[in-house]
Scaffold this motif. Sequence first.
Motif, mmCIF file in Angstrom:
data_model
loop_
_atom_site.group_PDB
_atom_site.id
_atom_site.type_symbol
_atom_site.label_atom_id
_atom_site.label_comp_id
_atom_site.label_asym_id
_atom_site.label_seq_id
_atom_site.Cartn_x
_atom_site.Cartn_y
_atom_site.Cartn_z
ATOM 1 N N ARG B 11 10.379 -1.438 -17.853
ATOM 2 C CA ARG B 11 9.812 -2.015 -19.204
ATOM 3 C C ARG B 11 10.989 -1.885 -20.210
ATOM 4 O O ARG B 11 11.122 -0.753 -21.038
ATOM 5 C CB ARG B 11 8.589 -1.321 -19.480
ATOM 6 C CG ARG B 11 7.566 -1.392 -18.495
ATOM 7 C CD ARG B 11 6.299 -0.385 -18.797
ATOM 8 N NE ARG B 11 5.202 -0.912 -17.698
ATOM 9 C CZ ARG B 11 4.206 0.035 -17.383
ATOM 10 N NH1 ARG B 11 4.719 1.258 -17.252
ATOM 11 N NH2 ARG B 11 3.419 -0.209 -16.568
ATOM 12 N N ARG B 14 10.682 -0.107 -23.543
ATOM 13 C CA ARG B 14 10.420 1.172 -23.346
ATOM 14 C C ARG B 14 11.718 1.931 -23.643
ATOM 15 O O ARG B 14 11.700 3.204 -23.544
ATOM 16 C CB ARG B 14 9.404 1.494 -22.440
ATOM 17 C CG ARG B 14 8.235 0.901 -21.985
ATOM 18 C CD ARG B 14 7.347 0.987 -23.569
ATOM 19 N NE ARG B 14 7.309 2.237 -23.867
ATOM 20 C CZ ARG B 14 6.813 2.526 -25.054
ATOM 21 N NH1 ARG B 14 6.185 1.372 -25.935
ATOM 22 N NH2 ARG B 14 6.617 3.909 -25.572
ATOM 23 N N LYS B 43 5.108 -6.184 -7.442
ATOM 24 C CA LYS B 43 5.062 -4.837 -8.631
ATOM 25 C C LYS B 43 3.573 -4.450 -8.534
ATOM 26 O O LYS B 43 3.245 -3.506 -8.602
ATOM 27 C CB LYS B 43 5.435 -5.644 -9.882
ATOM 28 C CG LYS B 43 6.806 -5.533 -10.079
ATOM 29 C CD LYS B 43 6.858 -6.055 -11.549
ATOM 30 C CE LYS B 43 8.376 -6.803 -12.028
ATOM 31 N NZ LYS B 43 8.471 -6.884 -13.362
ATOM 32 N N ASP B 44 2.796 -5.421 -8.436
ATOM 33 C CA ASP B 44 1.160 -5.192 -8.257
ATOM 34 C C ASP B 44 0.685 -4.249 -7.021
ATOM 35 O O ASP B 44 -0.260 -3.577 -7.246
ATOM 36 C CB ASP B 44 0.458 -6.418 -8.210
ATOM 37 C CG ASP B 44 0.335 -7.180 -9.630
ATOM 38 O OD1 ASP B 44 0.987 -6.567 -10.626
ATOM 39 O OD2 ASP B 44 0.393 -8.493 -9.529
ATOM 40 N N PRO B 59 7.510 6.821 -15.164
ATOM 41 C CA PRO B 59 6.669 5.782 -14.684
ATOM 42 C C PRO B 59 6.573 4.847 -16.002
ATOM 43 O O PRO B 59 6.271 3.905 -16.087
ATOM 44 C CB PRO B 59 5.142 6.649 -14.328
ATOM 45 C CG PRO B 59 5.564 7.989 -13.969
ATOM 46 C CD PRO B 59 6.662 8.269 -14.624
ATOM 47 N N GLY B 60 6.607 5.574 -17.202
ATOM 48 C CA GLY B 60 6.731 4.936 -18.492
ATOM 49 C C GLY B 60 7.661 3.778 -18.679
ATOM 50 O O GLY B 60 7.344 2.759 -19.227
ATOM 51 N N ASP B 63 7.639 -1.216 -14.704
ATOM 52 C CA ASP B 63 6.823 -2.191 -14.808
ATOM 53 C C ASP B 63 5.980 -2.138 -13.565
ATOM 54 O O ASP B 63 5.885 -3.356 -12.757
ATOM 55 C CB ASP B 63 7.312 -3.286 -15.199
ATOM 56 C CG ASP B 63 6.318 -4.646 -15.549
ATOM 57 O OD1 ASP B 63 5.233 -4.450 -15.926
ATOM 58 O OD2 ASP B 63 6.858 -5.673 -15.055
ATOM 59 N N PHE B 64 5.148 -1.278 -13.119
ATOM 60 C CA PHE B 64 4.432 -1.239 -12.132
ATOM 61 C C PHE B 64 2.982 -1.053 -12.694
ATOM 62 O O PHE B 64 2.698 -0.745 -13.780
ATOM 63 C CB PHE B 64 4.686 -0.094 -11.006
ATOM 64 C CG PHE B 64 6.115 -0.407 -10.384
ATOM 65 C CD1 PHE B 64 6.199 -1.598 -9.422
ATOM 66 C CD2 PHE B 64 6.921 0.195 -10.832
ATOM 67 C CE1 PHE B 64 7.610 -1.970 -8.976
ATOM 68 C CE2 PHE B 64 8.240 -0.128 -10.105
ATOM 69 C CZ PHE B 64 8.626 -1.266 -9.324
ATOM 70 N N ASN B 65 1.837 -0.656 -11.880
ATOM 71 C CA ASN B 65 0.648 0.257 -12.204
ATOM 72 C C ASN B 65 1.142 1.724 -12.474
ATOM 73 O O ASN B 65 1.543 2.216 -11.280
ATOM 74 C CB ASN B 65 -0.228 0.102 -11.311
ATOM 75 C CG ASN B 65 -0.648 -1.208 -10.718
ATOM 76 O OD1 ASN B 65 -1.260 -2.009 -11.658
ATOM 77 N ND2 ASN B 65 -0.334 -1.670 -9.487
ATOM 78 N N THR B 66 1.038 2.169 -13.565
ATOM 79 C CA THR B 66 1.473 3.539 -13.704
ATOM 80 C C THR B 66 0.777 4.611 -14.475
ATOM 81 O O THR B 66 -0.366 4.255 -15.188
ATOM 82 C CB THR B 66 2.921 3.634 -14.610
ATOM 83 O OG1 THR B 66 2.710 2.969 -15.851
ATOM 84 C CG2 THR B 66 3.952 2.779 -13.785
ATOM 85 N N LEU B 67 0.883 5.850 -14.013
ATOM 86 C CA LEU B 67 -0.232 6.860 -14.367
ATOM 87 C C LEU B 67 0.684 8.089 -14.738
ATOM 88 O O LEU B 67 1.350 8.742 -13.751
ATOM 89 C CB LEU B 67 -1.169 7.098 -13.359
ATOM 90 C CG LEU B 67 -2.302 8.061 -13.679
ATOM 91 C CD1 LEU B 67 -3.023 7.643 -14.657
ATOM 92 C CD2 LEU B 67 -3.273 8.380 -12.480
ATOM 93 N N HIS B 68 0.645 8.700 -16.246
ATOM 94 C CA HIS B 68 1.242 9.954 -16.344
ATOM 95 C C HIS B 68 0.097 10.662 -16.658
ATOM 96 O O HIS B 68 -0.575 10.844 -17.468
ATOM 97 C CB HIS B 68 1.893 9.492 -17.572
ATOM 98 C CG HIS B 68 2.705 10.598 -18.453
ATOM 99 N ND1 HIS B 68 2.562 10.920 -19.617
ATOM 100 C CD2 HIS B 68 3.442 11.525 -17.847
ATOM 101 C CE1 HIS B 68 3.335 12.181 -19.928
ATOM 102 N NE2 HIS B 68 3.670 12.402 -18.873
ATOM 103 N N THR B 69 0.123 11.877 -15.616
ATOM 104 C CA THR B 69 -1.327 12.668 -15.557
ATOM 105 C C THR B 69 -0.929 14.082 -16.429
ATOM 106 O O THR B 69 -0.155 14.280 -17.053
ATOM 107 C CB THR B 69 -1.436 13.116 -14.022
ATOM 108 O OG1 THR B 69 -0.971 13.897 -13.487
ATOM 109 C CG2 THR B 69 -1.655 11.676 -13.220
#
Lengths: 377, 273
Positions: B11, B14, B43-44, B59-60, B63-69
């Motif tokens: 991204r 970013r 990417k999807d 992950p930020g 450019d994928f499905n991303t999750l910062h937990t």
Amino acid sequence: MEKKVKLMQGNEACVEGAIAAGMRFFAGYPITPSTEIAEFSAQKLPRVGGKFIQMEDEIASMAAIIGASLTGMKSMTATSGPGFSLKQENIGYASIAEVPCVIVNVQRGGPSTGLPTSPAQGDVMQAKWGTHGDHPIIALTPSSVRETFDLTVKAFNLSEKYRVPVVLLLDEVIAHMREKIEIPSKEEIEVINRKKPEGDIEDYKPYEAKDEDLVPAMASYGEGYRFHVTGLIHDETGFPSNSPLIAEKLIRRLIDKIEVNKEDIILFEEYNLEDAEIAIVAYGSTARSAKSAIDMARDMGIKVGLFRPVTIWPVADKVIDELSKKVKTIIVVEMNLGQYVYEIERIASKNCNIISYGRVNGELITPDEILDKIKEV
Amino acid sequence: MSSELVKKYFRYNRLPHIWCPGCGHGIILRSVVEAIDELGYSKDEICIVSGIGCSSRAPGYLDFNTLHTTHGRALAFATGIKMANPNLKVIVITGDGDCAAIGGNHLIHAARRNIDITTIVFNNNIYGMTGGQYSPTTPQGEKGTTAPYGNIDKNFNLCELAKAAGATYVGRSTAYHAKLITKLVKDAIQNKGFSFVEAVSVCPTYYGRKNKKGNAVNMMKFLKDNAVNVKAAKLLDEEQLKGKFLIGELYKSIEPEYTDEYNKIINSFQKER
């Protein structure tokens, strides 16, 4: 589904309601007195194409349902007090990341491991304030097996509609009690699904609230809208920000999306309140004892009625305010040493006398005891 | 090549990233992305999940499905994602503190289930984001801000841990051996089951400075001089291997995969109907 009349336990009705509402993922860790919810889910979910997983702990269970919900699955977990404490950090995550999910907490005596098989209503404040920081929450509390079914459906609907974790606050009595219930047919059950984004994938902002309800449309992982989710303060694009303006805007919107939709969220029951001079406030199984006590008191000519919050959070403050102007005394009866009474005092102490009546020994509050309290007043 | 990869998968808006000068994480992340590119997934199809810490900000940028937990919980979130949608290729990027301390339990249970998740540990042997406290992989005797007199904790061998817990693919490489990371990550993603890749990073800012390891170049040189490929190691004796660590594919086996097994249960009911 045809109408079915069944003898059913509260915990079982919860699973039936969840599946009727579209629950297709359950992650949990066994804990008394919620265990049957995991057991029934394990049994029933694969039969409808859904999935059950027993995670390594309560924290992981909460995390897993958030992950599953992000792929578009309606997800639930169930626990009791100690497990509910463990889930709190990730409940906060679901709040800030606006991930729909349902958390059932079958309350037992506490604190700590407390009284595992005895009823209590000691997690009322934990349901609202358990996780850190300012955040929205919705909590519903049923008083019967049938209502457990209905409110589980409602919990999913509210969760999907407002992108908020919804707590279903049961107590051990309702969870383990068996009652004859008529399961409504499929057509009778209203099922609400989350708002999906429309338009260009490139323009999608996962946290842009375009509508009056302040709820952003939500894409699922894997369907083409690639987006970022974080527990950090984020802007409309979903990416972290340290800006005080953005932080304030986000937190206020999270709170306001529940505030502006309160009318839709708040449910309550009034019983014999029309001419009442004394009002009992009680919820869950305690409300059942209160009703019997009220009937007995009415037979003696005492004008007493019941206000039962069904939506326990957010609080029905306007209705309680009005009620407190009509009655002389409100008695708050709960299986704790006074939790919801703080809310009642906040709203009503300027208008009437408020008495707290609680119990924490793991035993039910009986109608006779409530009647004695009414007579005292 | 590198800039093409960045254009395609990062991204752009970013960047720049938040990692310190000399940090090994950027190199490792590039290798991970290269592996995804070489495998040709869209990417999807990819979902990247992380916990909290330096590595977990990765992950930020992608450019994928991303999750910062939340801290330590990446694998638990990832388990929910993979169970709910087994079509997604789920990759967890985590750190040594994230996956071995607070998330240690999730690591062993995700491995035990052999769920098809690829875990890549960016191991910098320290808690970087909170300022240099010792982690479960800080070598015994070395210093951290919370181990001012030397760390007395025995350090974890994460690859041994993952293997013992049931991972069906285990590999290790270093920020110096970037090409090997790409290869291992490719194999790990293709492995149907729980895959674990330890990518040894360098943290000159906290670990290096505190323990007088010299600058980033010196730390990279240490990786070069002390990592021995498993194949080469077979030709060396115990004395020659003293103080060295192994890199390469350390373990591979074929076991039933978790989401497949669950789908069998679901399918058994479909036949019934």
